[in-house]
Design a protein around this motif. Structure first.
Motif, PDB file in Angstrom:
ATOM      1  N   HIS A 104     -25.358 -49.763  21.314  1.00  0.00           N
ATOM      2  CA  HIS A 104     -26.218 -48.612  20.991  1.00  0.00           C
ATOM      3  C   HIS A 104     -26.137 -48.279  19.504  1.00  0.00           C
ATOM      4  O   HIS A 104     -27.166 -48.032  18.857  1.00  0.00           O
ATOM      5  CB  HIS A 104     -25.799 -47.402  21.821  1.00  0.00           C
ATOM      6  CG  HIS A 104     -26.575 -46.161  21.505  1.00  0.00           C
ATOM      7  ND1 HIS A 104     -27.921 -46.038  21.766  1.00  0.00           N
ATOM      8  CD2 HIS A 104     -26.195 -44.992  20.917  1.00  0.00           C
ATOM      9  CE1 HIS A 104     -28.349 -44.853  21.379  1.00  0.00           C
ATOM     10  NE2 HIS A 104     -27.318 -44.205  20.848  1.00  0.00           N
ATOM     11  N   ARG A 105     -24.922 -48.315  18.941  1.00  0.00           N
ATOM     12  CA  ARG A 105     -24.773 -47.982  17.523  1.00  0.00           C
ATOM     13  C   ARG A 105     -25.447 -49.024  16.634  1.00  0.00           C
ATOM     14  O   ARG A 105     -26.085 -48.676  15.640  1.00  0.00           O
ATOM     15  CB  ARG A 105     -23.284 -47.848  17.195  1.00  0.00           C
ATOM     16  CG  ARG A 105     -22.968 -47.405  15.746  1.00  0.00           C
ATOM     17  CD  ARG A 105     -23.624 -46.091  15.361  1.00  0.00           C
ATOM     18  NE  ARG A 105     -23.230 -44.955  16.164  1.00  0.00           N
ATOM     19  CZ  ARG A 105     -22.275 -44.088  15.824  1.00  0.00           C
ATOM     20  NH1 ARG A 105     -21.602 -44.246  14.704  1.00  0.00           N
ATOM     21  NH2 ARG A 105     -22.017 -43.051  16.606  1.00  0.00           N
ATOM     22  N   GLN A 108     -29.138 -48.424  16.716  1.00  0.00           N
ATOM     23  CA  GLN A 108     -29.495 -47.316  15.828  1.00  0.00           C
ATOM     24  C   GLN A 108     -29.565 -47.799  14.378  1.00  0.00           C
ATOM     25  O   GLN A 108     -30.493 -47.437  13.635  1.00  0.00           O
ATOM     26  CB  GLN A 108     -28.459 -46.196  15.940  1.00  0.00           C
ATOM     27  CG  GLN A 108     -28.527 -45.381  17.215  1.00  0.00           C
ATOM     28  CD  GLN A 108     -27.451 -44.303  17.234  1.00  0.00           C
ATOM     29  OE1 GLN A 108     -26.252 -44.608  17.212  1.00  0.00           O
ATOM     30  NE2 GLN A 108     -27.866 -43.052  17.250  1.00  0.00           N
ATOM     31  N   ASN A 170     -26.044 -39.345  14.457  1.00  0.00           N
ATOM     32  CA  ASN A 170     -26.818 -38.578  15.437  1.00  0.00           C
ATOM     33  C   ASN A 170     -27.255 -37.212  14.931  1.00  0.00           C
ATOM     34  O   ASN A 170     -27.598 -36.337  15.707  1.00  0.00           O
ATOM     35  CB  ASN A 170     -25.988 -38.426  16.720  1.00  0.00           C
ATOM     36  CG  ASN A 170     -25.674 -39.769  17.357  1.00  0.00           C
ATOM     37  OD1 ASN A 170     -26.557 -40.584  17.565  1.00  0.00           O
ATOM     38  ND2 ASN A 170     -24.401 -40.007  17.638  1.00  0.00           N
ATOM     39  N   ASP A 171     -27.234 -37.021  13.622  1.00  0.00           N
ATOM     40  CA  ASP A 171     -27.760 -35.765  13.077  1.00  0.00           C
ATOM     41  C   ASP A 171     -28.382 -36.030  11.711  1.00  0.00           C
ATOM     42  O   ASP A 171     -28.099 -37.034  11.062  1.00  0.00           O
ATOM     43  CB  ASP A 171     -26.667 -34.698  12.971  1.00  0.00           C
ATOM     44  CG  ASP A 171     -25.648 -35.001  11.881  1.00  0.00           C
ATOM     45  OD1 ASP A 171     -26.017 -34.967  10.695  1.00  0.00           O
ATOM     46  OD2 ASP A 171     -24.477 -35.277  12.206  1.00  0.00           O
TER      47      ASP A 171
END
Length: 279
Positions: A104-105, A108, A170-171
């Motif tokens: 997943h990382r 991203q 994630n931000d």
């Protein structure tokens, strides 16, 4: 007493020893906590992501920089990291969960890099800033991988651990490095959990712009200052020595033991990492 401790990449690659000799180290449940560990990427991972620190051999970053198959290179890297994961299964790593996090990382990261690539192709932006941002994204993958694995292993060994992800994937908050570190730690009860923090920290100033490959030591020191640590410790695989044991052999390398800040600073000025070895 609150301590902040850093574990280097070569040591992280032998995490079974770190678990027994650094983290557990015959501690009882009562004195297991009040410690924050800042972890580097496993040995060679940052070399694969960026470039080899000593030889200059190209990594994934060069693929992106020269408009080559960086996504394929990331897939190949992912397979290498999955192989690293297998070496920790015997000490408690959940391979299925670890694989899910890693994939997943990396997905991203591909999304971010793809967007950057399209913007670069437009010709409307100054390239150097985006290249630096890509370098930051890639560098962060190594520490996220090792820190997440560490937390998973500790929890599966009945040690309560918390993943402190300073990578900011994630931000989109425009926080400085200091602000991100402060926000990450302000709500934690250190007496009840071991904090495992990524050696990479995302910040508006760009930690690699200022410090490049020395960023994990910067994260380590800034965390120690922010939490008002009583002690800061760096665990290294070698003492300060007369020569690099990896080059001349352990038997020909003489441990120096202790030194002072003046000598360490002078050594750092000529490219040495010996300033990390002060006891």
């Amino acid at each position: 007493m609150l301590t902040v401790e850093k574990i280097g990449g070569t040591s992280m690659s032998q995490f079974g020893d770190c678990l027994n000799n650094i983290i557990k180290n015959s501690r009882t449940e009562e004195n297991m906590y009040n410690r924050i560990f800042v972890v580097s990427a496993y040995n060679n991972v940052t070399n694969w992501l960026l470039e080899h620190k000593k030889t200059g051999e190209s990594g994934v970053y060069a693929k992106f920089l020269h408009n080559e198959e960086y996504e394929t290179a990331l897939d190949e890297l992912c397979n290498k990291l999955l192989e690293i994961n297998k070496t920790f299964e015997s000490i408690g790593l959940d391979l299925e969960e670890a694989s899910k996090f890693l994939k997943h990382r990396i997905k991203q990261a591909k999304t971010y890099l793809s967007s950057m690539h399209k913007v670069l192709a437009s010709g409307y932006v100054e390239k150097s800033n985006l290249y630096l941002a890509a370098r930051e994204i890639l560098a962060s993958l190594g520490e996220a991988h090792s820190a997440w694995n560490t937390v998973n292993i500790l929890n599966n060994n009945h040690i309560n651990a918390t993943f402190i992800d300073l990578c900011g994937f994630n931000d989109n908050e425009p926080l400085t490095i200091d602000e991100r570190i402060h926000k990450a730690f302000q709500e934690i009860d250190f007496s009840k959990t071991l904090c495992i923090a990524t050696g990479y920290t995302k910040g508006t100033e760009g930690i690699m712009r200022a410090f490049d490959r020395g960023y994990s030591e910067v994260t380590f020191s800034k965390i120690a200052v922010d939490v008002h640590a009583d002690e800061a410790v760096i665990h290294k695989e070698f003492h300060l020595s007369s020569a690099d044991p990896n080059i001349v052999g352990i038997e020909k390398s003489i441990p120096v033991g202790r030194t002072n800040f003046i000598i360490a600073d002078q050594l750092a000025d000529v490219g040495m990492e010996y300033s990390e070895y002060i006891e």
